[in-house]
Design a protein around this motif. Structure first.
Motif, PDB file in Angstrom:
ATOM      1  N   LEU A 159       0.834  -1.197   0.000  1.00 32.31           N
ATOM      2  CA  LEU A 159       0.000   0.000   0.000  1.00 32.31           C
ATOM      3  C   LEU A 159       0.872   1.250   0.000  1.00 32.31           C
ATOM      4  O   LEU A 159       0.411   2.332  -0.359  1.00 32.31           O
ATOM      5  N   SER A 160       2.128   1.094   0.379  1.00 29.65           N
ATOM      6  CA  SER A 160       3.077   2.218   0.426  1.00 29.65           C
ATOM      7  C   SER A 160       3.955   2.278  -0.819  1.00 29.65           C
ATOM      8  O   SER A 160       5.063   2.815  -0.780  1.00 29.65           O
ATOM      9  N   TRP A 161       3.467   1.754  -1.924  1.00 31.34           N
ATOM     10  CA  TRP A 161       4.288   1.642  -3.130  1.00 31.34           C
ATOM     11  C   TRP A 161       4.910   2.959  -3.564  1.00 31.34           C
ATOM     12  O   TRP A 161       6.032   2.984  -4.096  1.00 31.34           O
ATOM     13  N   ASP A 162       4.217   4.075  -3.351  1.00 27.07           N
ATOM     14  CA  ASP A 162       4.732   5.374  -3.801  1.00 27.07           C
ATOM     15  C   ASP A 162       5.749   5.963  -2.827  1.00 27.07           C
ATOM     16  O   ASP A 162       6.298   7.046  -3.087  1.00 27.07           O
ATOM     17  N   ARG A 163       6.019   5.287  -1.736  1.00 26.61           N
ATOM     18  CA  ARG A 163       7.005   5.749  -0.753  1.00 26.61           C
ATOM     19  C   ARG A 163       8.359   5.050  -0.925  1.00 26.61           C
ATOM     20  O   ARG A 163       9.255   5.252  -0.111  1.00 26.61           O
ATOM     21  N   TYR A 164       8.484   4.232  -1.958  1.00 27.74           N
ATOM     22  CA  TYR A 164       9.694   3.460  -2.183  1.00 27.74           C
ATOM     23  C   TYR A 164      10.492   4.041  -3.359  1.00 27.74           C
ATOM     24  O   TYR A 164       9.979   4.821  -4.164  1.00 27.74           O
ATOM     25  N   ARG A 165      11.747   3.630  -3.449  1.00 30.73           N
ATOM     26  CA  ARG A 165      12.627   4.037  -4.540  1.00 30.73           C
ATOM     27  C   ARG A 165      12.859   2.838  -5.456  1.00 30.73           C
ATOM     28  O   ARG A 165      13.161   1.728  -4.983  1.00 30.73           O
ATOM     29  N   TYR A 166      12.741   3.049  -6.782  1.00 23.71           N
ATOM     30  CA  TYR A 166      12.819   1.958  -7.747  1.00 23.71           C
ATOM     31  C   TYR A 166      13.886   2.220  -8.808  1.00 23.71           C
ATOM     32  O   TYR A 166      14.112   3.368  -9.212  1.00 23.71           O
ATOM     33  N   ARG A 167      14.477   1.145  -9.255  1.00 20.80           N
ATOM     34  CA  ARG A 167      15.319   1.181 -10.455  1.00 20.80           C
ATOM     35  C   ARG A 167      14.790   0.138 -11.428  1.00 20.80           C
ATOM     36  O   ARG A 167      14.690  -1.039 -11.103  1.00 20.80           O
ATOM     37  N   MET A 168      14.460   0.607 -12.647  1.00 17.56           N
ATOM     38  CA  MET A 168      13.921  -0.256 -13.698  1.00 17.56           C
ATOM     39  C   MET A 168      14.815  -0.115 -14.924  1.00 17.56           C
ATOM     40  O   MET A 168      14.626   0.780 -15.745  1.00 17.56           O
ATOM     41  N   GLY A 169      15.816  -0.962 -15.015  1.00 16.48           N
ATOM     42  CA  GLY A 169      16.772  -0.822 -16.100  1.00 16.48           C
ATOM     43  C   GLY A 169      17.576   0.448 -15.921  1.00 16.48           C
ATOM     44  O   GLY A 169      18.245   0.649 -14.904  1.00 16.48           O
ATOM     45  N   ASP A 170      17.463   1.342 -16.896  1.00 12.28           N
ATOM     46  CA  ASP A 170      18.243   2.584 -16.874  1.00 12.28           C
ATOM     47  C   ASP A 170      17.497   3.739 -16.212  1.00 12.28           C
ATOM     48  O   ASP A 170      18.046   4.842 -16.122  1.00 12.28           O
TER      49      ASP A 170
END
Length: 354
Positions: A159-170
């Motif tokens: 539910l907190s997906w927008d509070r995380y940091r992501y790397r998707m390829g480049d």
């Protein structure tokens, strides 16, 4: 002379062993191979797997029966109630673990059976990276703030997906200072990371939500994280801290009743219903009823009050997941991506894929 057919329970344990190895857990692969042999020999595994004794292979996997077994051992180890099991798991020594749990399956049979009576609640945080592309596509397509409703949310970590940091390829997305950092083996193009995302409402339900303030329930959640995958353990503990800090709450409710009561179009917002690795645990009639209800809600959508249904669910009995988005008005299903069960790999297709 034909060899006798291997019973479904033993076959499921063996197949799950291979899946665990392929997904980066040689420890659980070896333990499950030993469990399959023990079942065939009439050992203590057979008594714990008795609820699925007459189930076919598909039912074994739909119920995640092999994962319930190894989860029960891990929960016992984390509890400290059986020192031999705890010490063996701390050392990540498969032979020592097996020797300890084989005794424990007799001495703690009722406790392990109680654990296994409820379906797994993994709340795998990395699945948020597979769902993120869907949220970005919704934000791009509608240009509206999001109301997010998660069903079968377990402890509500996604539910907190927008509070995380992501790397998707480049490409990256999210707060660079976020405590939870998620990457994956990403293939294909990039989701629309430039889309403006604003979550103005979030709510969740589960038939049996995990109370993160309760150490027993928190331990149950962590027990389904495979012991030799330390990165996942670090990530889930960080996500638990984020959920507690933000007072994330998951309501105890049946998914169909909750959706009927909570989810409806609202002018000036995009209402998003989402879930991951949940559909297989519902009876067929419940799946049909929930799908019909979601379509009914979607039919009420307008351009100013769109409704989205985003889900990450298995394709058949394989560990491959389809990430699918349905957006109303319109209501066309779009396969956005394929992902592994833990989202350790994602193949992105995008909203134009049919």
């Amino acid at each position: 002379m034909d060899e006798p057919e291997i019973p479904a329970v033993a076959k499921a344990l063996s197949l799950q062993a291979g899946i665990c190895r392929n997904m980066g857990s040689p420890l659980n692969g070896e333990l499950l191979d030993r469990a399959a042999a023990d079942w065939l020999a009439g050992g203590p595994v057979k008594a714990l797997m008795a609820p699925w004794a007459d189930s076919n292979l598909r039912t074994q996997f739909d119920a995640a029966a092999p994962l319930r077994l190894i989860g029960s051992w891990r929960e016992l180890a984390l509890s400290g109630d059986d020192p031999a099991v705890s010490v063996a798991y701390d050392a990540l020594d498969a032979a020592a673990i097996w020797a300890a749990v084989r005794v424990a399956m007799v001495e703690h049979r009722q406790r392990l059976a109680r654990f296994m009576a409820h379906e797994p609640q993994t709340n795998e945080v990395r699945r948020s990276i597979a769902l993120l592309g869907g949220f970005l596509e919704i934000a791009k397509a509608t240009g509206l703030p999001l109301r997010c409703f998660e069903i079968a949310a377990s402890a509500g970590l996604n539910l907190s997906w927008d509070r995380y940091r992501y790397r998707m390829g480049d490409v990256t997305w999210g707060d660079p200072a976020a405590a939870v950092r998620i990457d994956t083996a990403w293939e294909g193009g990039s989701p629309p990371v430039e889309a403006r995302v604003s979550v103005i409402e979030r709510a969740a339900c589960d038939r049996r939500p995990i109370d993160l303030h309760d150490p027993d329930e928190r331990r149950r959640l962590v027990s389904y994280i495979w012991a030799d995958q330390t990165e996942r353990l670090v990530r889930i503990n960080a996500a638990i801290d984020v959920a507690l800090a933000n007072k994330v709450h998951v309501e105890r409710a049946d998914a169909i009743d909750w959706v009927r009561a909570k989810v409806a179009p609202k002018p000036g917002t995009a209402s998003v219903l989402y879930h991951s690795v949940f559909w297989q645990y519902m009876p067929a009639e419940s799946r049909e009823a929930l799908a019909a209800l979601i379509a009914e809600i979607g039919a009420q959508a307008t351009p100013d009050a769109p409704v989205a249904w985003l889900r990450m669910e298995p394709r058949g009995a394989a560990p491959l997941m389809d990430v699918t988005l349905t957006l109303w008005p319109g209501g066309e299903d779009r396969l956005l991506a394929n992902a592994g069960a833990h989202a350790a790999e994602v193949r992105w297709f995008g909203a134009n894929h049919s």
